[in-house]
Scaffold this active site. Structure first.
Site: not given
Ligand SMILES: CC(C)(COP(=O)(O)OP(=O)(O)OC[C@H]1O[C@@H](n2cnc3c(N)ncnc32)[C@H](O)[C@@H]1OP(=O)(O)O)[C@@H](O)C(=O)NCCC(=O)NCCS
Length: 331
Positions: A113, A258, A288
């Site tokens: 990224c 980004h 992304n």
């Molecule tokens: C990925 C992201 C959106 C997940 O959001 P979050 O609030 O952290 O959610 P979690 O990972 O704790 O997951 C919460 C719940 O949602 C669920 N979940 C994950 N992805 C899901 C999806 N696409 N749809 C529905 N539910 C989903 C998980 O399984 C979890 O369920 P559980 O509580 O029963 O275990 C978030 O962590 C994020 O944006 N991280 C940064 C990602 C990023 O920017 N990456 C690129 C960097 S360059």
């Protein structure tokens, strides 16, 4: 010391639009979850046969047109991608071949990224000693072919997407304009928090049936950890690069961060105390696209007049590595 400046920008994305509802048919997710957690409404994924080099080519032609130049005017290519068409060689030579230019050098940058910011730093440095006069900097990615589109992979599959952005750099004739400085960092302690394990040369063979069955060829992410670091590192880096170049937040016309996640962008905006008109987000439409998010956003901003000659613009990125960094440009 000669500074590099932007002569033209361009971008290209696949025609195929993938909506959140499309993804809900493949995995247990919903439009509501994706919108509220990431801000993404739709993204572009390639159809079979489309390549990263092909997207980069289309983006490059637009950037060259904007610069009033021809492919043959280029002296070098700096190509950032974490998703090359092949393990080797890197995509730079494939783009050079598509452009039909002479035997110009190409430098391949990984850096995920943060790839475009790092590529820009390599390209900008080549102007300091007048090594090149016209350098193409590209960020191009095809993430969709490496995503697990079952419920197992839903935390990455809903975020990552395909696209390419390009910028043509030339020497600045004006001391005040051009790329003014960089702030670059990396911390391999977190390497496995956002990574693709296989294929890898540490395995023999480089990928096995068992590894594929276990899904180790898919992009894997610890979303919470990435989030936690991203919202600290990007603001920290923007402050550092502004200070190093003798500027303050108030001097900024625009921050192009980004496009990882809309919530991350909002936290960066808040941490830096930026007004809405000082930031640009387009993750809603493209997801992304890793190394391509910044050059795609830059091109949209230039074409819509959000960035004009003389504006102070900051770029910042964070991602797999972890690698992060920022740049300041007097446009
Ligand atoms: C990925 C992201 C959106 C997940 O959001 P979050 O609030 O952290 O959610 P979690 O990972 O704790 O997951 C919460 C719940 O949602 C669920 N979940 C994950 N992805 C899901 C999806 N696409 N749809 C529905 N539910 C989903 C998980 O399984 C979890 O369920 P559980 O509580 O029963 O275990 C978030 O962590 C994020 O944006 N991280 C940064 C990602 C990023 O920017 N990456 C690129 C960097 S360059």
């Amino acid at each position: 010391m000669t500074r590099a400046r932007f002569l033209g920008t361009g971008f290209a994305v696949p025609d195929r639009v993938v909506t959140n509802d499309d993804l809900s048919r493949l995995m247990d997710t919903s439009d509501e979850w994706i919108r509220t957690r990431t801000g993404i409404q739709e993204r572009r994924w390639v159809r079979e046969g489309e390549t990263g080099a092909g997207l980069a080519h289309a983006a490059t032609l637009r950037a060259l047109e904007a610069a009033g130049l021809m492919p043959g005017d280029l002296d070098a290519i700096v190509y950032a991608t974490s998703t090359p068409d092949h393990f080797a060689p890197g995509n730079g030579v494939y783009l050079q071949r598509l452009l039909g230019v002479g035997t110009i050098p190409s430098i391949d940058i990984r850096n995920q990224c943060s790839g475009f910011v790092y590529a820009l730093s390599v390209a900008a440095a080549s102007f300091h000693n007048k090594q090149f006069r016209r350098v193409l900097v590209v960020g191009s990615e095809i993430q969709s072919t490496g995503l697990d589109v079952s419920t197992r992979g839903r935390n990455t599959a809903v975020i990552f997407a395909d696209g390419a952005g390009a910028a043509v750099l030339g020497p600045s004739e004006d001391d005040a304009r051009g790329i003014l400085g960089f702030d670059l960092h990396g911390d391999g302690v977190h390497a496995e928090k956002l990574w693709v394990d296989v294929p890898g040369s540490m395995y023999h063979p480089r990928v096995s049936h068992e590894q594929i069955e276990a899904g180790r060829h898919f992009l894997e992410m610890d979303g919470k950890e990435v989030f936690r670091h991203a919202v600290v590192r990007m603001p920290e880096s923007v402050r550092a690069v502004l200070a190093a170049t003798g500027h303050t937040i108030a001097d900024l016309k625009l921050l192009v961060a980004h496009q990882a996640n809309l919530r991350i962008a909002e936290m960066i905006q808040k941490a830096l105390g930026l007004r809405d008109d000082q930031i640009y987000n387009n993750i809603m439409w493209y997801g992304n696209t890793t190394a391509a998010t910044i050059p795609i956003a830059l091109d949209e901003c230039v074409r819509t007049g959000r960035i004009k000659a003389g504006d102070l613009v900051a770029l910042t990125a964070f991602g797999s590595g972890f690698l992060w960094g920022s740049a300041v440009v007097r446009w």
